[in-house]
Design an enzyme around this catalytic site. Sequence first.
Site, PDB file in Angstrom:
ATOM      1  N   GLU A 164      26.222  21.544  49.346  1.00  0.00           N
ATOM      2  CA  GLU A 164      26.976  22.600  48.635  1.00  0.00           C
ATOM      3  C   GLU A 164      28.298  22.057  48.087  1.00  0.00           C
ATOM      4  O   GLU A 164      29.277  22.786  47.973  1.00  0.00           O
ATOM      5  CB  GLU A 164      27.230  23.801  49.550  1.00  0.00           C
ATOM      6  CG  GLU A 164      26.065  24.742  49.679  1.00  0.00           C
ATOM      7  CD  GLU A 164      25.665  25.369  48.350  1.00  0.00           C
ATOM      8  OE1 GLU A 164      26.517  25.513  47.478  1.00  0.00           O
ATOM      9  OE2 GLU A 164      24.474  25.674  48.199  1.00  0.00           O
TER      10      GLU A 164
HETATM   11  C1  LIG Z   1      20.687  17.903  54.405  1.00  0.00           C
HETATM   12  C2  LIG Z   1      20.909  18.192  52.956  1.00  0.00           C
HETATM   13  C3  LIG Z   1      20.450  19.401  52.438  1.00  0.00           C
HETATM   14  C4  LIG Z   1      20.644  19.689  51.078  1.00  0.00           C
HETATM   15  N1  LIG Z   1      20.141  20.856  50.557  1.00  0.00           N
HETATM   16  C5  LIG Z   1      20.186  21.071  49.208  1.00  0.00           C
HETATM   17  C6  LIG Z   1      19.533  22.206  48.614  1.00  0.00           C
HETATM   18  O1  LIG Z   1      18.972  23.063  49.294  1.00  0.00           O
HETATM   19  N2  LIG Z   1      19.548  22.308  47.258  1.00  0.00           N
HETATM   20  C7  LIG Z   1      20.145  21.392  46.459  1.00  0.00           C
HETATM   21  O2  LIG Z   1      20.102  21.553  45.250  1.00  0.00           O
HETATM   22  N3  LIG Z   1      20.783  20.310  46.987  1.00  0.00           N
HETATM   23  C8  LIG Z   1      20.816  20.133  48.339  1.00  0.00           C
HETATM   24  N4  LIG Z   1      21.442  19.032  48.889  1.00  0.00           N
HETATM   25  C9  LIG Z   1      22.112  18.096  48.004  1.00  0.00           C
HETATM   26  C10 LIG Z   1      23.626  18.155  48.113  1.00  0.00           C
HETATM   27  O3  LIG Z   1      24.116  19.343  47.577  1.00  0.00           O
HETATM   28  C11 LIG Z   1      24.182  16.898  47.436  1.00  0.00           C
HETATM   29  O4  LIG Z   1      23.809  15.793  48.239  1.00  0.00           O
HETATM   30  C12 LIG Z   1      25.686  16.937  47.279  1.00  0.00           C
HETATM   31  O5  LIG Z   1      26.049  17.946  46.365  1.00  0.00           O
HETATM   32  C13 LIG Z   1      26.252  15.591  46.820  1.00  0.00           C
HETATM   33  O6  LIG Z   1      25.533  15.082  45.741  1.00  0.00           O
HETATM   34  P1  LIG Z   1      24.979  13.577  45.782  1.00  0.00           P
HETATM   35  O7  LIG Z   1      24.281  13.384  47.068  1.00  0.00           O
HETATM   36  O8  LIG Z   1      24.213  13.333  44.554  1.00  0.00           O
HETATM   37  O9  LIG Z   1      26.269  12.681  45.812  1.00  0.00           O
HETATM   38  P2  LIG Z   1      27.087  12.192  44.511  1.00  0.00           P
HETATM   39  O10 LIG Z   1      27.287  13.353  43.602  1.00  0.00           O
HETATM   40  O11 LIG Z   1      26.447  10.995  43.966  1.00  0.00           O
HETATM   41  O12 LIG Z   1      28.484  11.814  45.147  1.00  0.00           O
HETATM   42  C14 LIG Z   1      28.726  10.546  45.799  1.00  0.00           C
HETATM   43  C15 LIG Z   1      30.192  10.476  46.204  1.00  0.00           C
HETATM   44  O13 LIG Z   1      31.017  10.568  45.043  1.00  0.00           O
HETATM   45  C16 LIG Z   1      31.983  11.604  45.192  1.00  0.00           C
HETATM   46  N5  LIG Z   1      32.222  12.232  43.886  1.00  0.00           N
HETATM   47  C17 LIG Z   1      31.337  12.484  42.898  1.00  0.00           C
HETATM   48  N6  LIG Z   1      31.943  13.071  41.870  1.00  0.00           N
HETATM   49  C18 LIG Z   1      33.249  13.216  42.193  1.00  0.00           C
HETATM   50  C19 LIG Z   1      34.391  13.763  41.548  1.00  0.00           C
HETATM   51  N7  LIG Z   1      34.322  14.298  40.330  1.00  0.00           N
HETATM   52  N8  LIG Z   1      35.586  13.737  42.205  1.00  0.00           N
HETATM   53  C20 LIG Z   1      35.688  13.222  43.436  1.00  0.00           C
HETATM   54  N9  LIG Z   1      34.636  12.684  44.100  1.00  0.00           N
HETATM   55  C21 LIG Z   1      33.431  12.683  43.485  1.00  0.00           C
HETATM   56  C22 LIG Z   1      31.369  12.579  46.179  1.00  0.00           C
HETATM   57  O14 LIG Z   1      32.371  13.334  46.844  1.00  0.00           O
HETATM   58  C23 LIG Z   1      30.622  11.626  47.114  1.00  0.00           C
HETATM   59  O15 LIG Z   1      31.510  11.156  48.104  1.00  0.00           O
HETATM   60  C24 LIG Z   1      21.314  18.751  50.250  1.00  0.00           C
HETATM   61  C25 LIG Z   1      21.796  17.560  50.797  1.00  0.00           C
HETATM   62  C26 LIG Z   1      21.607  17.284  52.130  1.00  0.00           C
HETATM   63  C27 LIG Z   1      22.129  15.991  52.701  1.00  0.00           C
END
Ligand SMILES: Cc1cc2nc3c(=O)[nH]c(=O)nc-3n(C[C@H](O)[C@H](O)[C@H](O)COP(=O)(O)OP(=O)(O)OC[C@H]3O[C@@H](n4cnc5c(N)ncnc54)[C@H](O)[C@@H]3O)c2cc1C
Length: 598
Positions: A440
Site C-alpha cells: 500500500e
Molecule cells: C506481501 C505483499 C502483498 C502485496 N499485496 C498487494 C496487492 O494486494 N495488490 C497490489 O496491487 N500490490 C500488492 N503488493 C505490492 C506493493 O504494493 C508494492 O510492493 C509496493 O507498492 C512497492 O512497489 P515495488 O515493490 O514495485 O517497489 P518499487 O516501487 O520498485 O520501490 C523500490 C524502492 O524505491 C523507493 N521509491 C520508489 N519511488 C520512490 C519515490 N518517488 N520517492 C522515494 N522513494 C521511492 C521505494 O520506497 C522502495 O524503497 C504487495 C506486496 C507485498 C510484499
Amino acid sequence: MPSYKAPLNDYKFLFDKVFSVYNNYRDISNFNDLSPELTDTILSQAGKFAEQELQPLNYPGHEEGCHWNNGEVITPRGYKAAYEKYIASGWTQISEKPTYGGQGLPRIINAAISEMNLSACTAFGIYVTRDGSIAAIENNASDALKEKYLPKLIDGTWGGPMCMTEPHCGSDLGLIRTKAIPQSDNTYQISGTKMFITGGDSDLGENNINLVLARHPDSPQGIKGISLFIVPKFLVNDDGSLGKRNEVRCGSIEHKMGLNGSATCVMNFDNATGYLVGEINKGMRAMFSMVNKSRFTIGQQGTALAEVAYQNAVIYALERRQMRALTGPQDSDHSADPIIVHPDVRRMLLTQRAFAEGSRALNTYIALLFDKQECSPSEQVRQASTALLDLLTPICKGFNSELCTESVNLGLQTFGGHGFIRENGMEQFVRDARAAQIYEGTTGIQGVDLLGRKILASKGQLLKVFNKEIQQFCEANNNTGALKPFITPLAQLNQEWLDLTLTIGSAAISNPNEVGAASVDYLMYSGYVTFAYCWAMMAKSAHEEIMANGSSPFYESKIRTARFYYQRILPRVSLHAELMVSGCDNLMDTEANDFLLF
Ligand SMILES: Cc1cc2nc3c(=O)[nH]c(=O)nc-3n(C[C@H](O)[C@H](O)[C@H](O)COP(=O)(O)OP(=O)(O)OC[C@H]3O[C@@H](n4cnc5c(N)ncnc54)[C@H](O)[C@@H]3O)c2cc1C
C-alpha cells in the site's frame, strides 16, 4: 506458544471516555442505534472469535503456508472453516451501508474488530478486510455494477483483491501495461500480468471480484491513462448466479518472509472479461477513493502486531527469571528475580505499550473521521473530515508500520535467545510485521505523499486544520496542573511542526530534492507529534476519571504510560527535526556511479 487477549478495556476507555462517542456523535446517522451495551456485546463477541477461533490458526498457518495447485490456491488448514463461521456471523457486514446488505454501524466498531482479527491471526485478518475494494465500487461504479457485486462482497461470499502492481511497477502505477480492449457489448478484454496480489486466488470465497487497473489503447501514457475494471474470477449472470470461468488465473504464489497464510499471487489476465468502474482514464481517481481505507487497514496491522507482541513479551517478562534486581533481591523464594525488575526490560515493554495504545487511539480518531466523512449531516464537517483523513492517512500507515517493526523486535528481544526460536512465535510477529512498511505504498512513498502531495501542495492548509485542533486542545487544558507535563511540550511541538514545514517548503522552492530528502524524517516527526496529541488526550481522560471516581490501576497506568511516552519516546523528534533540515546535498552530492565504489 503465543497467546492473545482482545484489548476490550482499552476500547471501552477510548469510546466512552477519550472520544465520548455516545454523546458527541449523536447527529451522525450511523451512531443512532449505538449504545455502550451494544458496543460491549459486539466487541466481546468479536474478541472471543479472535481469541478462540483465529489465534489457534496463527502459528500452524504460518508453518504450513498456502498451497498452489494448478492455478488454484488452498489456504492453510482451518482457514476455510473459520472463514465460513466468520461470514455466517455477519462480521464482514458490520459497518457497510444497509443499501447493499451492511449493518450500518459506525466504522469505529469495524476498526476495533479488524484490529483484533489482525492481532490474533494477521494472515487471516487480511482476507476479511475488504473495505478498500467495497469503497472503490461504492464510490465509482454504476448502480448496475454495485447491485451485482456489492451484496456478496459485503456478506463475504466473494473476495475482492486489488490488482495494481505489475512486475515492473509498484510505486509508479503510471507505468502499468495491462491492456483493456473495448468490446461491442460495452465490456473490455483485459490482458496482462499482475504480481504481489493479496488473495488473488483462494479457496475462501465462491468467487473473486478482482479490481484491476489497466490501460485503454487510446489512453495517454502515465497516470492519466489508467482505468479501473471489475474482472470476476467467475462471470456473474444477471440473476446473480455464477456463470462461466473468466480467463484470469493465478500463475503462482510467492514464497515470502512472513504472512505465509496470506496468498500473494501472480495473476494472469488473458483476454478476461472486465467491466469499467467509473470513467475511462479516471482509474487513479477511483483508486484514491479507497486508498485512505486500505492504508488505514495497514496502519491497524501495525497496532495489531505491536499489541500481540507486547502481550506475550509481558507474560514472558513476568515469568522468566534472570539475575537480581539492581536494588537487591525482589523474590527471595527463588534464586533469581523475574526479568521485569530490570529497567531495560521495562524500557522495551513500555515502548511497545506506548506504541500499541498510542496507535490504537490514533486509529479510533481516524475511524471517527471516516464516520463523519460518510455520514455527518453537515457538509462542512464532511469536508473537514476528508481534509484530516488526507493528512493523517500517510501518518497512520507509515508511522504505525515503522513503529510496529520496532515493537515486534522489542518483543522478540525480551525473549532473549528464545525469541529467535521459531516455535515460541515471536519471530513470526517480526516476519509478519515487515510487509506493512512496504505494501500500500512504502514508507518512502508515504513520506512524499504527506509532505509533498498533501502538505506543501495544499500550501500548508491541511496541516493548519489539525494544528489548530491541537492548539485549541492545549489552550483548553493549559490550566490543569496535572496535565502540564503533556500540554506544554505538545504546544511547543505543534508550533515547531509548522515552522519546520515552512523551512522545508521554502528550501523546496529552489530545489525540489529538499522534499524527498526530508520526507521520511518529516513523516516520523509528524507521527511522534500526532501520538503526543493522542497520549495527551488519553492522559486528560484518565486524569478526569481519577478526579471523579478515585484512583484505579487502569487509569493510573494510562497516565504513567503517557509520561513514559513524553519523557522517553517523544524526544526522538529533535533528531528527526535536525535531520530533515540538514538539506539534500549530503544525499545528492554523491554521483550515482560513486555508490559502486566498494
Ligand atoms: C506481501 C505483499 C502483498 C502485496 N499485496 C498487494 C496487492 O494486494 N495488490 C497490489 O496491487 N500490490 C500488492 N503488493 C505490492 C506493493 O504494493 C508494492 O510492493 C509496493 O507498492 C512497492 O512497489 P515495488 O515493490 O514495485 O517497489 P518499487 O516501487 O520498485 O520501490 C523500490 C524502492 O524505491 C523507493 N521509491 C520508489 N519511488 C520512490 C519515490 N518517488 N520517492 C522515494 N522513494 C521511492 C521505494 O520506497 C522502495 O524503497 C504487495 C506486496 C507485498 C510484499
